[in-house]
Structures are given as C-alpha cells and as structure tokens.
Design an enzyme around this catalytic site. Sequence first.
Site, PDB file in Angstrom:
ATOM      1  N   HIS A 104      72.297  56.996  35.168  1.00  0.00           N
ATOM      2  CA  HIS A 104      71.619  55.896  35.659  1.00  0.00           C
ATOM      3  C   HIS A 104      70.780  56.374  37.059  1.00  0.00           C
ATOM      4  O   HIS A 104      70.564  55.431  37.786  1.00  0.00           O
ATOM      5  CB  HIS A 104      72.145  54.629  35.712  1.00  0.00           C
ATOM      6  N   SER A 228      50.096  70.844  49.801  1.00  0.00           N
ATOM      7  CA  SER A 228      49.165  69.869  49.429  1.00  0.00           C
ATOM      8  C   SER A 228      47.829  70.004  50.238  1.00  0.00           C
ATOM      9  O   SER A 228      47.982  70.978  51.196  1.00  0.00           O
ATOM     10  CB  SER A 228      49.864  68.723  50.232  1.00  0.00           C
ATOM     11  N   LYS A 234      53.976  69.319  53.240  1.00  0.00           N
ATOM     12  CA  LYS A 234      54.446  69.321  51.743  1.00  0.00           C
ATOM     13  C   LYS A 234      54.669  70.458  50.843  1.00  0.00           C
ATOM     14  O   LYS A 234      53.848  71.498  51.175  1.00  0.00           O
ATOM     15  CB  LYS A 234      53.674  68.142  51.014  1.00  0.00           C
ATOM     16  N   GLU A 241      56.725  70.129  37.464  1.00  0.00           N
ATOM     17  CA  GLU A 241      56.173  68.649  37.161  1.00  0.00           C
ATOM     18  C   GLU A 241      55.155  69.282  35.947  1.00  0.00           C
ATOM     19  O   GLU A 241      55.137  68.580  34.890  1.00  0.00           O
ATOM     20  CB  GLU A 241      55.302  68.483  38.106  1.00  0.00           C
TER      21      GLU A 241
END
Length: 407
Positions: A104, A228, A234, A241
């Site tokens: 979880h 980015s 970043k 992804e």
Amino acid sequence: MRAKKLKTGLNEVRKRWRDGTMKIQHGDEDIHTANERELGDIIGKEISGKLHTGRSRNDQVAVDFRMWVKDEIDSLEGLMTTLIKTTITRAEQHIDLIFPGYTHLQRAQPIRWSHWLLAHAWSWLRDMKRFAAMKNADFGLGMCPLGGSALAGNPFGIDRQALADDLGFKKPTQNSLDSTSDRDFVAEFLFNASLMLVHMSRIAEDLCIYCTAEFGFITLADRYSTGSSLMPQKKNPDSMELLRGKPGRVVGSLQGILLCMKGLPSTYNKDLQEDKEGVFDAADTLSLCIKVLTGVIETMTVNEKNLQKALSHDILATDVADYLVRKGLPFRETHHLVGTLVRVAADKGVSIAEVPLKELKEISPKFEADISEVWSFETSVERRDAVGGTAKSAVQEQIKELKKALE
C-alpha cells in the site's frame, strides 16, 4: 520442370520486392494478384497461372500471418531473455543490500533489494513461457491452415501434413471452415503482449517513485531521463513514464480484435483485415519497451546509503510478534500486543526499539532481554529462509532457478 520454373520465378519476384524494382500496377487487386502478374512476366502466364490451383487468398494469408507471429515470438524471446539475465546480474551485484519492502506504498518489512528486483523477473519469465507455449503448441498457432482453400477444402489430394512439416507447423488444421476465419492466435498474442507490458509498467512505476528526492533509492542514467523546459534542476524519468503508459495502446488493440471477431458469420470475412495493424504495432511496442527497460536496469545507480537510511525499527513490528510466538503465545494475541507496543512508542515519541524492557514487560511478561536481538534488519531478512523468501540463501536459490529456466 514447371515446379522448378515456378520456384525460380517466385525467387525473382521476391528479389524485385527487396530491391525496389517491383512496381504495383493499376490492375493489381492485392498482393496476391500483383505477385502472380509479375511471375507471369518472368516465366510466362501459362505456368504462372497454375500457381493458384486449389489455393485461396483466405488460407494463404492465414498461414502467412501465423508464420510472421511465430518469427516475432522468436525475436521477443531473445529480448526477454536478455532482460531477465540483466535483472539477475543486478540482483547478484546488490544481494547484500536491505531496504524497506512496501505494501500500500507504506513501509512494511525489511527485504533485500535483490528480492524486489527478482520479483519482477519472475513475472517476465511467466510472460516468456506464455509466448513459448503459444509458439510450440500442437494446436492454435501450431496448426497449418494452408490447403484448406477458400472454405470447402482442397480437391487435388494434397498432403497437408507434408505442407505443415515444410512450413514448421505441428499438424494441419482439421476443419477448412474454421481454418480461414480462426484468429484466436491474434487475440492470444495481443493478450500476452498486453500482460507483459502491464508487468513492465509496475516496475516502471516503482522506479519513478524510487528515483524521487523523497526516496532517492536510485538514479536513472542520463540517456533514459530528460530535463524540464522550465525548471533546470529537474531530471525526469521520462523513459519509465512512457513505458508505464504503453500498455493502454496494446490493451486497446486486444479489445479491438475481440470486438472485430464478435458476431462474424462463418468462414472468412473482410473484417479480418483489421487483424494485422494491432499485432504489428504491439510487436514493435513490446520490443522497444523491453529494450528500454533492459537499458534502464543495466545502467541505473543504486544509492546504497539512501536504502539504508530508509530502514527504521517500526518495520520490525512483525518480527516482535514472531518473537512472542516463539515464546509460546498465539500469533493473533501477539499481533494485538505489538499493536499496544506501537501505540506506547508513539505516545512516548520514540521508536519501538527504544521502549525500555520494564515497560515491555508491562505489555507482556514474555518480553525478556533477548528482545534486543530482534532489532537487527539482517536477522529479520535471514529468518525468512523458506523457498521464495528474502533471506540471502533463498534469493540465491531464486537466482539459480531463474538461470536454470533460461537454459
């Protein structure tokens, strides 16, 4: 003599396709008529006109597509083997690393980093076995439809078993009506591809989480990351992804072919031309994703200090319950007692390992000085030495079994 001329002519047609000299003409209805027309120009129409005797485009395309899928599975099996071997190598490299296992997305129990990696390898092995079973079956993809003709069968007494043998199939299909319309192998291939992509999306999600500053467990190589356009600090895990999103298109193709097949009347229908685009795309997508994931696993940096920093004594709560079980208490009672210990520690603002023995005895007289042995993460993982566990010996056995399965 005619068979030899046909073979020579067909080889020349193939050569012209490959070198780009084959030209589609206005009167060509499809690939079949184009090939026969070109063959006639090479060896004469009297002989080329015999090529289609007892044959139909229906059974020809059915066998061609099966052969393409079988070849594609061979290619995918090689890529899957490399992915699993790469994962095994990384597991061996970091077999002594311990970090929190999660359920979880909450820290649960200590496990070996290698144990987590191998969990994904086992799912990919199942995927590989499913593809292999599909390719090697003596039914479905393993059956040759050639010779079933358009729908009623071949009237010239051909040896369909010999045809099947020559083309690498186990045996001929047993019903000519079913032969031309069967696309079960398409749905099966798309399901297998979908499931493997779903499996890969799970490690992709884990890696996206583990490379965040909040976790910092891994660092992806620059070649599998992007920056980015606005924020210079970043480093985005774009490769993972994208992989995480890929199952959607292939699952969509699976749904598409199932809906295409639903309610079709018997034998071949033109609807079945929709069977190929999804499979071609799925094969390309799966192949690319396996290559990318292999590269990510091979090149990622495992940040050992951050893995160790993430360990905290609260994830040894189950070990405390096990300690009391060994003292003779029923597990259900020990679970309740450790819950009490967790609340006491939270009220005092300390970890469960910092609660004094005196207060532990107030929770249960079964607590003794040897409770101190529980506060070892290494001891915790080493106790779980049953088959499939996270103890070093169990992980090494997993590695042995995986390597054996790949032989």
